[in-house]
Design an enzyme around this catalytic site. Sequence first.
Site, PDB file in Angstrom:
ATOM      1  CG  ASP A   1      -1.996  -1.126   1.069  1.00  0.00           C
ATOM      2  OD1 ASP A   1      -2.870  -1.018   0.183  1.00  0.00           O
ATOM      3  OD2 ASP A   1      -1.914  -2.112   1.827  1.00  0.00           O
TER       4      ASP A   1
ATOM      5  CG  HIS B   1      -5.944   1.559  -5.206  1.00  0.00           C
ATOM      6  ND1 HIS B   1      -6.354   2.861  -5.242  1.00  0.00           N
ATOM      7  CD2 HIS B   1      -6.530   1.024  -4.117  1.00  0.00           C
ATOM      8  CE1 HIS B   1      -7.145   3.112  -4.224  1.00  0.00           C
ATOM      9  NE2 HIS B   1      -7.263   2.004  -3.522  1.00  0.00           N
TER      10      HIS B   1
ATOM     11  CG  HIS C   1      -4.266   1.962   3.898  1.00  0.00           C
ATOM     12  ND1 HIS C   1      -4.274   3.183   3.258  1.00  0.00           N
ATOM     13  CD2 HIS C   1      -4.249   1.031   2.907  1.00  0.00           C
ATOM     14  CE1 HIS C   1      -4.257   3.002   1.945  1.00  0.00           C
ATOM     15  NE2 HIS C   1      -4.254   1.701   1.714  1.00  0.00           N
TER      16      HIS C   1
END
Length: 415
Positions: A9, A86, A183
């Site tokens: 991430d 993503h 996260h």
Amino acid sequence: MTRVIHTGDTHVGYQQYNVPDRRDDFLSAFRQVVRDAIADDVDAVVHAGDLFHDRRPALTDIMGTLHVLEELSEADTPFLAVVGNHEAKRDAQWLDLYESLGLATRLSDEPTVIGDTAFYGLDFVPRSQRDDLGYDFAPHDADSAALVTHGLFQPFDYGDWDATEILTESSVEFDAMLLGDNHDPGKQQVGDAWVTYCGSTERASASEREDRGYNIVTFDDEVRITRRGLDTREFVFVDVDLGPEEGVERVRSRVGQHDLADAVVIVSISGDGDPVTPASVESFALDRGALVARVTDHREITAEDQETDISFADPDDAVTERVRDLGLSEAAHDIDETIRASKVADANVKDEVERHVRELLSEDLDGLAADADASAGDGPDDTDASVSGSADDADDGAAVNEADDDGQASVEEFL
């Protein structure tokens, strides 16, 4: 013994708050992880997905990441990674490009052995496609094994994918699952295996208050997971609970108690008191050297507005969460991204959308069908609600380009 850095991430390319300095911060955090790995002489850096913030990173982000990976390669430290939601593309992945240049290894159902540990990879898979997964991994002869994957897993909060199911049904007995997507860092034991999130390397949302960092995972007679922090951009969180007749001066006083130089300042107002104009507080913080200032007055939310929970400290998050709730298809997400992305000039948006729609229709007349499950990969702890499609689809076009006689892939053709 095998000792690796488990990170993920990194969201390189995210220009948070539309401030170029914040875009630089995300690449800087990734570079810091790599330099820590070199200094500590770890056996590998293992990345659990979302290296980039979106599937169409700018050339500067692609090149910046390439330079960081070159540093790691020059130190003979392997970079092992999977594709997150993503960054996932329809065909070849950016990770394939770096692999073709000898800078990365895309983990798969075949083992990649580092030291005495076999590492496997499972790219992000939308919920609608998980029932078809067989968790059939090739055997290995190493002492330990780890699965690297990307998604929101139970038993962690917001999990929609059962880690127990993977560990139970897998053809390989894993000692650890190294995860990305959530996260917030954390670790739990599921059966005989450790399941752990490394957390993000930069704050991608105002809700991410804890310090950023990564995991150091050691495989020996047992699995040991420790945490190390990163020196990232300072975020100053100021929570003000106003009493009767208190107002903007009280808020400014609280904000002024902090060192704001080059910081991102997030002010949250609750309680009673007089109305407060956010712009006046933001200007106050900026005048004292803040890089960014955002104010959210929670007192402005009435009973009728309770269903709409929008924080203007992160307007990008608010917009993308609403887009996610629409249950758009991958194709629709592509179009939305084109319209709202800063990388496409306003004058070119119409032509770009028309070109993209024609391309989709020529490929597949069903390409525009809505699929709510395809946009369900992000949870409240993720940074952006837009999901980039199936990692399974990416496997169909895993080769970036045909290599030339020297074995080098054509970067120009890939771009």
